[in-house]
Design an enzyme around this catalytic site. Structure first.
Site, PDB file in Angstrom:
ATOM      1  N   LYS A 113       0.843  -1.205   0.000  1.00  0.00           N
ATOM      2  CA  LYS A 113       0.000   0.000   0.000  1.00  0.00           C
ATOM      3  C   LYS A 113       0.879   1.256   0.000  1.00  0.00           C
ATOM      4  O   LYS A 113       0.667   2.166  -0.796  1.00  0.00           O
ATOM      5  CB  LYS A 113      -0.888   0.010   1.253  1.00  0.00           C
ATOM      6  N   ASN A 114       1.872   1.265   0.885  1.00  0.00           N
ATOM      7  CA  ASN A 114       2.650   2.491   1.049  1.00  0.00           C
ATOM      8  C   ASN A 114       3.609   2.761  -0.107  1.00  0.00           C
ATOM      9  O   ASN A 114       4.200   3.838  -0.187  1.00  0.00           O
ATOM     10  CB  ASN A 114       3.400   2.466   2.382  1.00  0.00           C
ATOM     11  N   ARG A 122      -5.664  10.140   4.183  1.00  0.00           N
ATOM     12  CA  ARG A 122      -4.825  11.105   4.879  1.00  0.00           C
ATOM     13  C   ARG A 122      -3.501  11.327   4.182  1.00  0.00           C
ATOM     14  O   ARG A 122      -2.909  12.390   4.292  1.00  0.00           O
ATOM     15  CB  ARG A 122      -4.625  10.651   6.316  1.00  0.00           C
ATOM     16  N   CYS A 156      -5.532  12.947  12.527  1.00  0.00           N
ATOM     17  CA  CYS A 156      -6.205  11.681  12.266  1.00  0.00           C
ATOM     18  C   CYS A 156      -6.147  10.830  13.505  1.00  0.00           C
ATOM     19  O   CYS A 156      -5.646  11.260  14.540  1.00  0.00           O
ATOM     20  CB  CYS A 156      -5.586  10.954  11.078  1.00  0.00           C
ATOM     21  N   ARG A 204      -0.308  14.436  12.805  1.00  0.00           N
ATOM     22  CA  ARG A 204       0.229  14.345  11.449  1.00  0.00           C
ATOM     23  C   ARG A 204       0.461  15.718  10.813  1.00  0.00           C
ATOM     24  O   ARG A 204      -0.159  16.073   9.805  1.00  0.00           O
ATOM     25  CB  ARG A 204      -0.678  13.474  10.571  1.00  0.00           C
ATOM     26  N   PRO A 205       1.343  16.508  11.398  1.00  0.00           N
ATOM     27  CA  PRO A 205       1.638  17.812  10.813  1.00  0.00           C
ATOM     28  C   PRO A 205       2.346  17.661   9.461  1.00  0.00           C
ATOM     29  O   PRO A 205       2.872  16.581   9.149  1.00  0.00           O
ATOM     30  CB  PRO A 205       2.579  18.452  11.843  1.00  0.00           C
ATOM     31  N   ILE A 206       2.353  18.748   8.666  1.00  0.00           N
ATOM     32  CA  ILE A 206       3.009  18.676   7.354  1.00  0.00           C
ATOM     33  C   ILE A 206       4.101  19.740   7.223  1.00  0.00           C
ATOM     34  O   ILE A 206       4.481  20.113   6.123  1.00  0.00           O
ATOM     35  CB  ILE A 206       1.988  18.799   6.191  1.00  0.00           C
ATOM     36  N   LEU A 257       7.262  19.651   7.584  1.00  0.00           N
ATOM     37  CA  LEU A 257       8.470  19.266   6.843  1.00  0.00           C
ATOM     38  C   LEU A 257       8.223  19.341   5.327  1.00  0.00           C
ATOM     39  O   LEU A 257       9.089  19.732   4.560  1.00  0.00           O
ATOM     40  CB  LEU A 257       8.919  17.850   7.236  1.00  0.00           C
ATOM     41  N   ASP A 290       3.915   0.721  12.195  1.00  0.00           N
ATOM     42  CA  ASP A 290       2.696   0.087  11.675  1.00  0.00           C
ATOM     43  C   ASP A 290       2.493  -1.326  12.230  1.00  0.00           C
ATOM     44  O   ASP A 290       1.417  -1.900  12.080  1.00  0.00           O
ATOM     45  CB  ASP A 290       2.733   0.034  10.138  1.00  0.00           C
ATOM     46  N   ILE A 341       7.171   7.015  17.170  1.00  0.00           N
ATOM     47  CA  ILE A 341       6.894   7.725  15.901  1.00  0.00           C
ATOM     48  C   ILE A 341       5.623   8.576  15.985  1.00  0.00           C
ATOM     49  O   ILE A 341       5.647   9.759  15.658  1.00  0.00           O
ATOM     50  CB  ILE A 341       6.784   6.732  14.717  1.00  0.00           C
ATOM     51  N   ARG A 383      -8.732  -0.166   4.481  1.00  0.00           N
ATOM     52  CA  ARG A 383      -7.806   0.832   3.934  1.00  0.00           C
ATOM     53  C   ARG A 383      -6.456   0.200   3.616  1.00  0.00           C
ATOM     54  O   ARG A 383      -5.714   0.742   2.782  1.00  0.00           O
ATOM     55  CB  ARG A 383      -7.596   1.970   4.938  1.00  0.00           C
TER      56      ARG A 383
HETATM   57  C1  UD1 Z   1       4.155   6.791   6.408  1.00  0.00           C
HETATM   58  C2  UD1 Z   1       3.261   5.590   6.193  1.00  0.00           C
HETATM   59  C3  UD1 Z   1       2.665   5.119   7.511  1.00  0.00           C
HETATM   60  C4  UD1 Z   1       3.760   4.894   8.543  1.00  0.00           C
HETATM   61  C5  UD1 Z   1       4.673   6.109   8.649  1.00  0.00           C
HETATM   62  C6  UD1 Z   1       5.881   5.904   9.555  1.00  0.00           C
HETATM   63  C7  UD1 Z   1       2.421   5.920   3.951  1.00  0.00           C
HETATM   64  C8  UD1 Z   1       1.255   6.189   3.083  1.00  0.00           C
HETATM   65  N1  UD1 Z   1       2.197   5.936   5.284  1.00  0.00           N
HETATM   66  O1  UD1 Z   1       3.326   7.845   6.894  1.00  0.00           O
HETATM   67  O2  UD1 Z   1       1.966   3.899   7.271  1.00  0.00           O
HETATM   68  O3  UD1 Z   1       3.168   4.656   9.790  1.00  0.00           O
HETATM   69  O4  UD1 Z   1       5.176   6.474   7.341  1.00  0.00           O
HETATM   70  O5  UD1 Z   1       6.616   4.810   9.120  1.00  0.00           O
HETATM   71  O6  UD1 Z   1       3.508   5.655   3.478  1.00  0.00           O
HETATM   72  N2  UD1 Z   1       5.984  14.533  10.920  1.00  0.00           N
HETATM   73  C9  UD1 Z   1       6.089  15.860  11.259  1.00  0.00           C
HETATM   74  N3  UD1 Z   1       6.039  16.783  10.259  1.00  0.00           N
HETATM   75  C10 UD1 Z   1       5.890  16.449   8.948  1.00  0.00           C
HETATM   76  C11 UD1 Z   1       5.797  15.078   8.619  1.00  0.00           C
HETATM   77  C12 UD1 Z   1       5.841  14.142   9.633  1.00  0.00           C
HETATM   78  O7  UD1 Z   1       6.220  16.214  12.427  1.00  0.00           O
HETATM   79  O8  UD1 Z   1       5.858  17.339   8.090  1.00  0.00           O
HETATM   80  C13 UD1 Z   1       5.989  13.517  12.009  1.00  0.00           C
HETATM   81  C14 UD1 Z   1       4.651  12.758  12.067  1.00  0.00           C
HETATM   82  O9  UD1 Z   1       3.689  13.455  12.818  1.00  0.00           O
HETATM   83  C15 UD1 Z   1       5.061  11.472  12.727  1.00  0.00           C
HETATM   84  C16 UD1 Z   1       6.474  11.238  12.172  1.00  0.00           C
HETATM   85  O10 UD1 Z   1       6.923  12.507  11.696  1.00  0.00           O
HETATM   86  O11 UD1 Z   1       5.107  11.634  14.108  1.00  0.00           O
HETATM   87  C17 UD1 Z   1       6.530  10.217  11.059  1.00  0.00           C
HETATM   88  O12 UD1 Z   1       5.740  10.634   9.988  1.00  0.00           O
HETATM   89  P1  UD1 Z   1       6.052  10.234   8.470  1.00  0.00           P
HETATM   90  O13 UD1 Z   1       7.304   9.445   8.385  1.00  0.00           O
HETATM   91  O14 UD1 Z   1       5.944  11.482   7.656  1.00  0.00           O
HETATM   92  O15 UD1 Z   1       4.825   9.308   8.159  1.00  0.00           O
HETATM   93  P2  UD1 Z   1       3.862   9.342   6.922  1.00  0.00           P
HETATM   94  O16 UD1 Z   1       4.625   9.611   5.678  1.00  0.00           O
HETATM   95  O17 UD1 Z   1       2.685  10.197   7.236  1.00  0.00           O
END
Ligand code: UD1
Length: 418
Positions: A22-23, A92, A116, A121-123, A125, A306, A328, A398
């Site tokens: 999926k990922n 998401r 979620c 799940r901030p963005i 970065l 996961d 995480i 999902r």
């Molecule tokens: C991806 C996977 C998810 C997995 C996760 C961690 C997909 C579709 N999903 O999610 O299944 O659980 O990796 O292995 O591939 N963070 C920030 N700021 C940001 C981005 C992330 O603070 O801009 C934090 C998140 O809140 C979280 C951590 O970084 O605590 C890890 O997030 P990230 O590695 O980005 O996970 P996803 O890409 O959302």
């Protein structure tokens, strides 16, 4: 919303094929937006998140066809650069379209993804990285409008945390940016390498994917290609868990065992016998699982977040006390209360869960709190005495392609009720 009804305490045995990842499939499908032409993606699992991704592709103007597990995307004409709120909220990880749409059209308009069930799940970065590419951001009314007036310019980007999604977005944006982008402290998950392999097949020049430093030489344009998505390491480990928690055995066919390194060592610590033969892995469970001293979720190659919930189900019936630390996501213990309804003894303090293994779980009605938490409840139900009803399995849909079919083929008594 559907439910699973599970009659527990059956030993599961079997030889199974594992779905595509999926990922990996999600960012690869998003990446097709960058390609002027037709991309053929094999081994795409049938999942709600993939359906949501296809909805977004169609909204953007792509023509999409599904033939079995193959998805064919014609991205010759991209007509829109916005993703409406309802489509963003269906999945998401739709933020992954940002780099692709910006790379193709130089602008993008999306809604804020919002929190979620597993955390905020901030963005930040993703946004900081886009700024480095020379992208301007205007925010208002829950929408984010990105514009690269003079096109995307390559940059050196150091991530403060190796975020999977941010690394993918940077790779997508950098693929057709002017100049050479370097990502320092990139995520090293196998799904990053799969995305890079797909893009390189389209004509991109990405090296170092799967390592901490990734270098992307921007190219003028990308064309479509044919690609097979890697096997899903999380689904693979889930089926290992199903065999392990029922004192059974399983052979997973055609997986990539090296993607499961940290997971295999945890199953071995629990007393499982694991043998690898090329791309096949066989697990034989002991008559009683042993506790795991400490599991700490970490970015790859560490133990994946996961699998924290599914493995917690296993430790809840293991002999002895296990400690599980979630590093995480800040809110990923919602399954604990539901496992307790089945008789598990778990104490949570902040990001640490202490699991005192019990002799046996007993069936009860429980509700899936999220995708992997729901899957943990299914595993617990398979080992529990009596009937377990797992509600809200839309979360599980999902991420798992035909979970009940695979488990039934291993001898489980599990039924889906809509
Ligand atoms: C991806 C996977 C998810 C997995 C996760 C961690 C997909 C579709 N999903 O999610 O299944 O659980 O990796 O292995 O591939 N963070 C920030 N700021 C940001 C981005 C992330 O603070 O801009 C934090 C998140 O809140 C979280 C951590 O970084 O605590 C890890 O997030 P990230 O590695 O980005 O996970 P996803 O890409 O959302």
């Amino acid at each position: 919303m559907g439910k699973y009804i599970i009659e527990g305490q059956r030993k599961l045995r079997g030889e199974i094929d594992v779905q595509g990842s999926k990922n990996s499939a999600l960012p690869i499908l998003a990446a097709t937006v960058l390609c002027k032409g037709v991309s053929v993606i094999h081994n795409c699992p049938r999942l709600l998140d993939i359906a949501a991704t296809i909805n977004i592709l169609e909204h953007l103007g792509c023509k999409v066809k599904r033939e079995g597990s193959t998805v064919i995307v014609d991205s010759t004409d991209i007509t829109r650069y916005d993703i409406p709120e309802n489509l963003m909220h269906e999945m998401r990880s739709s933020i992954i379209f940002l780099g692709a749409v910006l790379g193709r059209l130089g602008k993008a308009n999306i809604s804020t993804p919002g929190g979620c069930e597993i955390g905020l799940r901030p963005i930040n970065l993703h946004l900081d990285a886009m700024e480095k590419f020379g992208v301007e951001l205007e925010e208002g009314h829950g929408r984010l409008e990105f514009t690269a007036k003079n096109g995307l310019k390559a940059a050196t980007i150091t991530l403060s945390f190796p975020s999977v999604g941010a690394t993918e977005n940077i790779i997508l944006a950098a693929s057709t940016a002017v100049g050479t982008t370097v990502i320092i402290n990139a995520a090293r998950e196998p799904e990053i390498s799969d995305l890079a392999d797909f893009l390189n097949g389209c004509g991109a020049r990405i090296s170092g994917a799967g390592e901490s430093t990734v270098v992307i030489e921007g190219v003028k344009s990308l064309s479509g290609t044919e690609h097979t998505v890697i096997p899903d390491r999380i689904a693979a480990a889930t089926y290992m868990g199903a065999a392990a928690i029922t004192q059974g055995s399983v052979t997973l066919r055609n997986i990539i065992p090296s993607h499961l390194g940290s997971v295999i060592s945890v199953f071995e610590e629990m007393g499982c016998d694991i043998s690898i033969n090329g791309r096949n892995l066989t697990l034989v469970a002991p008559s009683r699982l042993q506790r795991v001293k400490t599991i700490r979720t970490m970015p790859y190659p560490g133990f994946p977040t996961d699998l924290q919930a599914p493995v917690m189900a296993l430790t809840s019936v293991a002999k002895g006390t296990s400690v599980i630390i979630e590093t995480i996501f800040e809110n990923r213990f919602k399954h604990v209360g539901q496992l307790a309804r089945l008789g598990a003894k778990i104490m949570v303090d902040g990001r640490t869960a202490v699991v005192e293994g019990v002799d046996r779980l007993t069936g009860a009605e429980v509700v899936s709190p999220d995708l992997r938490g729901g899957c943990a409840l299914v595993l617990a139900g398979l080992s529990a005495k009596g009937t377990t009803v797992v509600d809200a399995i839309n979360h599980i849909d999902r991420g798992y392609d035909g979970l009940e079919d695979v488990l039934s083929s291993m001898g489980a008594n599990i039924k889906r009720v809509e």
